[in-house]
Design a protein around this motif. Structure first.
Motif, PDB file in Angstrom:
ATOM      1  N   TYR A  35       0.828  -1.207   0.000  1.00  0.00           N
ATOM      2  CA  TYR A  35       0.000   0.000   0.000  1.00  0.00           C
ATOM      3  C   TYR A  35       0.869   1.266   0.000  1.00  0.00           C
ATOM      4  CZ  TYR A  35      -2.849   3.854   1.585  1.00  0.00           C
ATOM      5  OH  TYR A  35      -3.445   5.092   1.682  1.00  0.00           O
ATOM      6  N   GLY A 167      -8.156   0.562  -3.766  1.00  0.00           N
ATOM      7  CA  GLY A 167      -8.800  -0.031  -4.935  1.00  0.00           C
ATOM      8  C   GLY A 167      -7.817  -0.846  -5.758  1.00  0.00           C
ATOM      9  N   ALA A 173      -5.138  -8.278  -5.498  1.00  0.00           N
ATOM     10  CA  ALA A 173      -5.585  -9.521  -4.866  1.00  0.00           C
ATOM     11  C   ALA A 173      -6.414 -10.346  -5.846  1.00  0.00           C
ATOM     12  CB  ALA A 173      -6.385  -9.209  -3.604  1.00  0.00           C
TER      13      ALA A 173
ATOM     14  N   ASN B 211      -9.902 -13.831  -2.800  1.00  0.00           N
ATOM     15  CA  ASN B 211     -10.254 -12.949  -1.692  1.00  0.00           C
ATOM     16  C   ASN B 211      -9.594 -11.588  -1.879  1.00  0.00           C
ATOM     17  OD1 ASN B 211     -10.608 -11.672   0.731  1.00  0.00           O
ATOM     18  ND2 ASN B 211      -9.368 -13.106   1.923  1.00  0.00           N
ATOM     19  N   SER B 212     -10.364 -10.615  -2.329  1.00  0.00           N
ATOM     20  CA  SER B 212      -9.774  -9.285  -2.516  1.00  0.00           C
ATOM     21  C   SER B 212     -10.146  -8.333  -1.389  1.00  0.00           C
ATOM     22  CB  SER B 212     -10.211  -8.684  -3.861  1.00  0.00           C
ATOM     23  OG  SER B 212     -11.620  -8.535  -3.907  1.00  0.00           O
ATOM     24  N   TYR B 215      -7.682  -7.785   1.624  1.00  0.00           N
ATOM     25  CA  TYR B 215      -6.489  -6.984   1.321  1.00  0.00           C
ATOM     26  C   TYR B 215      -6.865  -5.526   1.085  1.00  0.00           C
ATOM     27  CZ  TYR B 215      -4.075 -11.391   1.204  1.00  0.00           C
ATOM     28  OH  TYR B 215      -3.544 -12.602   1.577  1.00  0.00           O
ATOM     29  N   MET B 216      -7.975  -5.335   0.390  1.00  0.00           N
ATOM     30  CA  MET B 216      -8.444  -3.967   0.155  1.00  0.00           C
ATOM     31  C   MET B 216      -8.677  -3.252   1.479  1.00  0.00           C
ATOM     32  SD  MET B 216     -11.919  -2.815  -1.832  1.00  0.00           S
ATOM     33  CE  MET B 216     -13.012  -3.370  -0.502  1.00  0.00           C
ATOM     34  N   GLN B 218      -7.410  -3.943   4.358  1.00  0.00           N
ATOM     35  CA  GLN B 218      -6.132  -3.680   5.035  1.00  0.00           C
ATOM     36  C   GLN B 218      -5.548  -2.346   4.566  1.00  0.00           C
ATOM     37  OE1 GLN B 218      -3.175  -6.982   5.629  1.00  0.00           O
ATOM     38  NE2 GLN B 218      -4.717  -8.197   4.551  1.00  0.00           N
ATOM     39  N   ALA B 219      -5.613  -2.110   3.247  1.00  0.00           N
ATOM     40  CA  ALA B 219      -5.093  -0.848   2.718  1.00  0.00           C
ATOM     41  C   ALA B 219      -5.935   0.332   3.211  1.00  0.00           C
ATOM     42  CB  ALA B 219      -5.059  -0.895   1.185  1.00  0.00           C
ATOM     43  N   GLN B 220      -7.251   0.133   3.283  1.00  0.00           N
ATOM     44  CA  GLN B 220      -8.117   1.207   3.802  1.00  0.00           C
ATOM     45  C   GLN B 220      -7.792   1.514   5.269  1.00  0.00           C
ATOM     46  OE1 GLN B 220     -11.851  -0.778   2.176  1.00  0.00           O
ATOM     47  NE2 GLN B 220     -12.439   1.362   1.983  1.00  0.00           N
ATOM     48  N   GLU B 222      -4.896   1.132   6.667  1.00  0.00           N
ATOM     49  CA  GLU B 222      -3.637   1.903   6.664  1.00  0.00           C
ATOM     50  C   GLU B 222      -3.886   3.348   6.269  1.00  0.00           C
ATOM     51  OE1 GLU B 222       0.164   0.433   5.228  1.00  0.00           O
ATOM     52  OE2 GLU B 222      -0.826  -1.476   4.813  1.00  0.00           O
ATOM     53  N   ARG B 223      -4.694   3.549   5.233  1.00  0.00           N
ATOM     54  CA  ARG B 223      -4.991   4.916   4.794  1.00  0.00           C
ATOM     55  C   ARG B 223      -5.665   5.706   5.904  1.00  0.00           C
ATOM     56  NH1 ARG B 223      -8.299   5.824  -0.721  1.00  0.00           N
ATOM     57  NH2 ARG B 223     -10.024   4.967   0.494  1.00  0.00           N
ATOM     58  N   TYR B 314     -16.118  -1.564   0.746  1.00  0.00           N
ATOM     59  CA  TYR B 314     -15.333  -0.324   0.678  1.00  0.00           C
ATOM     60  C   TYR B 314     -16.094   0.843   1.289  1.00  0.00           C
ATOM     61  CZ  TYR B 314     -12.288   3.122  -1.734  1.00  0.00           C
ATOM     62  OH  TYR B 314     -11.415   4.130  -2.045  1.00  0.00           O
ATOM     63  N   LEU B 384     -13.166   0.806  -8.349  1.00  0.00           N
ATOM     64  CA  LEU B 384     -12.604   1.276  -7.086  1.00  0.00           C
ATOM     65  C   LEU B 384     -11.206   1.852  -7.283  1.00  0.00           C
ATOM     66  CD1 LEU B 384     -13.500  -1.610  -4.607  1.00  0.00           C
ATOM     67  CD2 LEU B 384     -14.509   0.668  -4.685  1.00  0.00           C
ATOM     68  N   ALA B 385     -10.519   1.331  -8.281  1.00  0.00           N
ATOM     69  CA  ALA B 385      -9.100   1.673  -8.416  1.00  0.00           C
ATOM     70  C   ALA B 385      -8.891   3.156  -8.670  1.00  0.00           C
ATOM     71  CB  ALA B 385      -8.471   0.852  -9.535  1.00  0.00           C
ATOM     72  N   ALA B 387     -11.181   5.539  -8.049  1.00  0.00           N
ATOM     73  CA  ALA B 387     -12.068   6.382  -7.254  1.00  0.00           C
ATOM     74  C   ALA B 387     -11.272   7.225  -6.266  1.00  0.00           C
ATOM     75  CB  ALA B 387     -13.070   5.511  -6.494  1.00  0.00           C
ATOM     76  N   GLU B 412      -9.069  10.610  -0.455  1.00  0.00           N
ATOM     77  CA  GLU B 412      -7.617  10.686  -0.235  1.00  0.00           C
ATOM     78  C   GLU B 412      -7.233  11.860   0.657  1.00  0.00           C
ATOM     79  OE1 GLU B 412      -5.411   8.482  -1.019  1.00  0.00           O
ATOM     80  OE2 GLU B 412      -6.542   7.222  -2.399  1.00  0.00           O
TER      81      GLU B 412
END
Lengths: 433, 433
Positions: A35, A167, A173, B211-212, B215-216, B218-220, B222-223, B314, B384-385, B387, B412
């Motif tokens: 990330y 995203g 993934a 399974n996405s 992981y998605m 997890q990044a959220q 962190e953000r 999300y 999502l990528a 967005a 963001e």
């Protein structure tokens, strides 16, 4: 004693630096560590999405032709002959007026061509067998997510150099990137100069200030996506300090120094560049703050001599160093995003130099408004804290008024732009030699 | 078999969650590890800035009264009696028509009250002594940065809960924060459910998807500023999985699950909440996507049951989990920043539910424009990528047209806002029971 330097225009300075900006290297990191990093290769779909025709809802899969006569006044009865959990596949046949219970995401049975949601049917049992009643006509394809309707196999879903947001993580993934190819973070060395500098944990002393630039620039390096390596403060002794620069350069991809680039007697960066036989790309830029920013290249490696003045140091990094870092990270958009905003304050005094004023961007009814943060003095540390843009005020013979349209460079934006666009405003700017 | 759930409005759901949002703990991290974290205490100036009257330029310090007669036609001569490097202090006296060479940042000698830049004087020697000629009148205070003109001692320069950007880093260094009090990152546990899920490194199989979401999310996490802890996928066996949830809850501050919250037969999160005697705050929200988002509380700890559908997952995280995390990080602005933008596409079909459409915010001539990214289907991963906003379309009886003003939530943005403002648009929204 005072060396006369010839200032060059900001864009010319950026162009000279960018000639040395080259893409870096790729390495692989685990998906859950990726990330915020930058894609080192394009992200490719290894299968279509959805990978099969599937149900977007919990419901019943049927043959739509069997619902042709269904209406609120004419419920049609279907026998429920089985069920499909997500992840399993129905391997029987579905005949006339038969239905299969189906969970969200599960694959549509071959014989079926429509799905009706749980909420839209009436369930009942007869002779121990389950049935449903449907009261409306379904068309073929109703409530089906079709193979590849989102993404086709082989499609490039994100380009090399794209920063990984949540995203993108989902896409990685989905397409099996357990290990993600990312751009290796460039190592950016930092050396502080200035005999007036105290370390952060030293008490304040007359005439001295704590070293803030080195830490500030470390944070800027991180924000830009690179890895800072702080080498501490320079020696006051020339030979030692030359040796320190040489050793640091061997360890890093880019070397930053803060301070020591003015024409003052104690500023020996120019002599260091000379001893290194480094090629000085420029040592004066027609801009405020940051006019003494100096950039030199040695064996293809860039040395950024940033000003010792906090604001000048900040601006020098963002304008000149950041796009080099982003290029190493493969970004096709290495420059700060530049947008048009309404100026929120007057700058009545004309200035022959292009100014980059730390500002705060706000939105007012969907319009961008940029207001200077704090006093516009180059030594005002506190105004940096709330700055999220640099307001670009091209040099010229007139001042600027509140309400005028100006360009702003977005400091917190991660996306960037492909050009250092603000040259478009330079027609009216003048720099003094 | 089909449980009927009563949907509540989005803002009511947020309010219920926020009742459990409490500030976290503070710990200290080294200054050079603090970038991007949140201040755990207000940042206080331990000394004024500048800490003494100092020179902002390289030049000569003089007594302004001696320049009273100076003009381009009447140069006045000063003897240069010493020099002050940055960091050193001049301890002699400066008398009439005497000057001291002074470097940028150095302390002004007590007897002097103005500085003139190198470039503005003519230097020469006579009888081995250095002199300068000044051709213009200086006023008291000219070219002096005065003690405390930037910052007064004791001033709070950044509030608790402010994210640390490079400018804040500069302030922390200036005021001696070798160790920085920051909010401890909340640990956010993640458990994925769904028998259809393959691990990221498994080959694609009929009926299954990788399974996405885990992981998605997890990044959220962190953000949002927290630390993700991934526990893997749930067991398919109820008792085992109940045990997994209990163990996970002991290790984390917040627990997220993805999937398993629909009313389908394989979705046993509701039964888990019941076994835990957790208080279910809501299990249906009048919104799209994410209507099945479920939040429960157990001994003050929140369990977020996010949808298994990527977009719903999300959106559920951003609307409900993020403000809780930001509150733990002391942010007084825990909600996404909401701005007004011009809608870049038509949404002709009315929808009774409030919609949160993944979109892309761009700027056109200083105005914000929001355009849906990709198709607006809740299972479309690829949208999502790109967005960077959620476009808020309150539910109602009319559709939306290109050019209308709508609210957008900035994904963001790190700054946030104090209110989940979009309730203001709910007057015209309706949710169906």
């Amino acid at each position: 004693m005072v060396e006369r330097r010839k200032p060059i225009k900001v864009n010319e300075a950026i162009n000279r630096v960018m000639e040395y900006a080259v893409p870096g290297n790729v390495h692989h990191v685990p998906l859950d560590k990726s990330y915020g990093q930058f894609l080192g290769q394009g992200l490719v779909a290894d299968h279509p999405v959805p990978p099969f025709d599937r149900s977007p809802y919990d419901g019943f899969a049927v043959r739509s032709l069997d619902t042709e006569e269904a209406a609120s006044t004419n419920p049609v009865t279907f026998e429920v002959i089985g069920e499909i959990g997500a992840g399993s596949v129905f391997d029987g046949n579905v005949g006339s007026f038969q239905a299969v219970r189906i969970m969200t995401g599960a694959q549509i049975p071959d014989d079926c061509d429509a799905v009706i949601m749980f909420e839209s049917v009436k369930e009942f049992e007869e002779d121990g067998k389950p049935f449903i009643q449907i009261k409306r006509r379904l068309k073929t394809g109703d409530n089906i997510s079709f193979t590849g309707e989102d993404t086709e196999q082989g499609e490039v879903l994100a380009k090399k150099g794209t920063p990984i947001n949540p995203g993108i993580t989902a896409l990685l993934a989905t397409f099996g990137y357990k290990q993600v190819p990312v751009a290796r973070k460039p190592k950016v060395g930092i050396i502080a100069t200035g005999s007036e500098l105290l370390e952060v944990d030293e008490p304040v002393q007359p005439g001295k200030i704590r070293n803030s630039n080195a830490y500030m620039v470390q944070a800027q390096v991180e924000r830009a996506g690179a890895e800072p390596v702080y080498f501490g403060q320079f020696s006051d002794e020339f030979e030692t300090c030359l040796q320190q620069v040489k050793e640091a350069m061997d360890e890093v991809d880019i070397l930053l120094t803060t301070g020591g680039v003015s024409v003052g007697d104690y500023d020996y960066l120019p002599a260091i560049y000379e001893s290194l036989s480094a090629d000085v790309l420029f040592n004066k830029v027609g801009m405020r703050p940051g006019s003494v920013t100096t950039v030199a290249a040695k064996d293809g490696k860039l040395l950024f001599g940033l000003s010792g003045n906090p604001s000048a140091c900040y601006v020098g990094f963002e304008l000149f160093t950041r796009p080099v870092i982003r290029t190493m990270l493969y970004s096709p958009l290495p420059f700060q995003k530049e947008e048009t905003a309404v100026l929120g304050a007057d700058f009545p005094k004309p200035n022959p130099f292009d100014r980059f004023v730390r500002g705060r961007l706000t939105y007012e009814d969907g319009r961008l408004v940029a207001t200077p943060s704090g006093l516009d003095k180059s030594n005002v540390v506190s105004s940096l804290a709330e700055a999220n843009v640099l307001i670009v005020l091209p040099g010229g013979t007139r001042g600027y008024e509140r309400g005028m349209e100006v360009s702003v460079l977005l400091l917190e934006d991660q996306e960037g732009s492909s050009n250092a666009l603000f040259h478009q405003h330079e027609q009216e700017s003048r720099t003094h030699g």
